[in-house]
Design a protein around this motif. Sequence first.
Motif, mmCIF file in Angstrom:
data_model
loop_
_atom_site.group_PDB
_atom_site.id
_atom_site.type_symbol
_atom_site.label_atom_id
_atom_site.label_comp_id
_atom_site.label_asym_id
_atom_site.label_seq_id
_atom_site.Cartn_x
_atom_site.Cartn_y
_atom_site.Cartn_z
ATOM 1 N N THR A 1 -2.690 35.315 -37.386
ATOM 2 C CA THR A 1 -2.717 36.149 -38.752
ATOM 3 C C THR A 1 -2.501 37.456 -38.536
ATOM 4 O O THR A 1 -3.244 38.068 -37.680
ATOM 5 N N GLN A 2 -1.618 38.096 -39.375
ATOM 6 C CA GLN A 2 -1.543 39.651 -39.373
ATOM 7 C C GLN A 2 -2.628 40.262 -40.169
ATOM 8 O O GLN A 2 -2.653 41.590 -40.436
ATOM 9 N N ILE A 3 -3.246 39.481 -40.847
ATOM 10 C CA ILE A 3 -4.436 39.911 -42.135
ATOM 11 C C ILE A 3 -5.582 39.251 -41.806
ATOM 12 O O ILE A 3 -6.474 38.962 -42.638
ATOM 13 N N PRO A 4 -6.281 39.488 -40.447
ATOM 14 C CA PRO A 4 -7.553 38.750 -40.196
ATOM 15 C C PRO A 4 -8.730 39.234 -40.922
ATOM 16 O O PRO A 4 -9.685 38.597 -41.277
ATOM 17 N N ASP A 5 -8.591 40.582 -41.346
ATOM 18 C CA ASP A 5 -9.916 41.032 -42.149
ATOM 19 C C ASP A 5 -9.452 41.219 -43.496
ATOM 20 O O ASP A 5 -10.239 42.183 -44.285
ATOM 21 N N ALA A 6 -8.567 40.598 -43.998
ATOM 22 C CA ALA A 6 -8.336 40.571 -45.622
ATOM 23 C C ALA A 6 -9.340 40.064 -46.419
ATOM 24 O O ALA A 6 -10.359 39.164 -46.079
#
Length: 124
Positions: free
Chosen positions: A64-69
């Motif tokens: 994922t490009q948003i692991p810390d969303a």
Amino acid sequence: MKRSAIAASAALMLALLAGCSAPAPSSSIDSDTEPLVATSPSAGAGADESAFLAAVRENLPENTQIPDATDEQLLAAGADACEQIAEGTPGDQISVIENEQLGVLGTYDDSGAIVSAARTNLCD
């Protein structure tokens, strides 16, 4: 009798042409009731935010490009997805992540997980 019906019809037509409307038919609904207004799909009262968040986190790709969303960011992205769905944007063309790169299959993989979860849990 025939003349009065014709005269009434003519009067009604003139009133409508002049911008007036015919009197509303009587109803048992209270006159203080607000009219119903159609709305488009969007994140609303029927939203199940916890189910949405669980579905997104379960279906995000491993890379994922948003692991810390954060939950708030995902909910905002879900609301954006609902707006784009309501506008008629095809699901595979929706990107709700700034600077998101296309996956190997030419789709927005992270947004796809958000769009799918939004359709099921957020959009009215």
